[in-house]
Motif scaffolding. Structure first.
Motif, short mmCIF file in Angstrom:
data_model
loop_
_atom_site.label_atom_id
_atom_site.label_comp_id
_atom_site.label_asym_id
_atom_site.label_seq_id
_atom_site.Cartn_x
_atom_site.Cartn_y
_atom_site.Cartn_z
N ASP A 157 0.98 -1.05 0.32
CA ASP A 157 -0.26 0.34 0.14
C ASP A 157 1.01 1.15 0.20
OD1 ASP A 157 -1.93 -1.72 2.26
OD2 ASP A 157 -2.36 -1.38 0.15
N ILE A 158 0.48 2.16 -1.31
CA ILE A 158 1.29 3.42 -1.66
C ILE A 158 1.16 3.78 -1.48
CG2 ILE A 158 3.47 4.04 -2.82
CD1 ILE A 158 4.03 1.32 -2.98
N TYR A 159 0.85 5.23 -1.23
CA TYR A 159 0.41 6.82 -0.76
C TYR A 159 0.61 7.40 -2.97
CZ TYR A 159 -1.01 7.56 3.61
OH TYR A 159 -1.93 7.67 4.93
N SER A 160 -0.16 7.57 -3.42
CA SER A 160 -0.09 8.31 -4.92
C SER A 160 0.97 9.09 -4.70
CB SER A 160 -1.32 9.05 -5.08
OG SER A 160 -1.76 9.96 -4.75
N TYR A 161 1.34 10.13 -3.83
CA TYR A 161 2.73 10.77 -4.29
C TYR A 161 3.38 10.35 -2.49
CZ TYR A 161 6.11 13.95 -2.83
OH TYR A 161 6.81 15.06 -2.77
N ASN A 162 4.70 9.72 -3.19
CA ASN A 162 5.50 9.35 -2.27
C ASN A 162 7.07 9.96 -2.97
OD1 ASN A 162 6.77 7.23 -4.51
ND2 ASN A 162 4.62 6.77 -4.64
N VAL A 163 7.97 9.31 -2.23
CA VAL A 163 8.96 9.89 -2.51
C VAL A 163 10.48 8.56 -2.81
CG1 VAL A 163 11.39 11.36 -2.76
CG2 VAL A 163 9.09 12.27 -2.37
N GLU A 220 4.45 1.48 -12.30
CA GLU A 220 4.88 -0.46 -11.36
C GLU A 220 5.61 0.17 -10.74
OE1 GLU A 220 4.11 -2.13 -15.10
OE2 GLU A 220 5.09 -3.85 -13.16
N ALA A 221 5.59 0.88 -10.15
CA ALA A 221 6.53 1.83 -8.74
C ALA A 221 7.87 0.84 -8.77
CB ALA A 221 4.93 0.84 -7.30
N THR A 280 6.52 7.19 2.17
CA THR A 280 4.83 7.34 1.79
C THR A 280 4.00 7.62 2.33
OG1 THR A 280 3.35 6.23 0.94
CG2 THR A 280 4.74 4.18 2.23
N GLY A 281 3.52 9.05 2.43
CA GLY A 281 2.57 9.82 4.10
C GLY A 281 4.17 9.71 5.38
#
Length: 114
Positions: A26-32, A74-75, A98-99
């Motif tokens: 589970d990854i937030y749509s905004y991430n680094v 593909e993250a 992420t978050g």
């Protein structure tokens, strides 16, 4: 969240390598996503980072030689490393923020011979 990195190896000075890291979970749509490295006896340092919006940041010594990119579908994050130097030798670790959470992948060893 799990991070799976690959692509390290042994290369001569001046050569190139490409690292990749795939995130799952589970990854937030905004991430680094980022690459860090740690050489024996040295502190861990940020090599490069890229946000899900494409903003990038590079450590000064790799600017112009390394390129970070990502495939949001593909993250996955890549680190293209050109003109490698012996001082680039280190364990390279993938990182995801992420978050409010952050995760580390297992390192992949890069060794540059002179």
């Amino acid at each position: 969240v799990q991070l799976q990195a690959s692509g390290g190896g042994l290369v001569q000075a001046g050569g190139s390598l490409r690292l990749s890291c795939t995130a799952s979970g589970d990854i937030y749509s905004y991430n680094v996503m980022a690459w860090y490295r740690q050489a024996p006896g040295k502190t861990r340092e940020l090599v490069a980072s890229i946000s899900s919006e494409g903003s990038t940041n590079y450590e000064e010594s790799v600017r112009g030689r390394f390129t970070i990119s990502r495939d949001n579908g593909e993250a996955r994050v890549y680190l293209q490393m050109n003109s490698l130097k012996p001082e680039d030798t280190a364990d390279y670790l993938c990182h995801l923020q992420t978050g409010p959470l952050y995760y580390w992948g297992r390192g992949t060893q890069v060794t540059v011979s002179s």
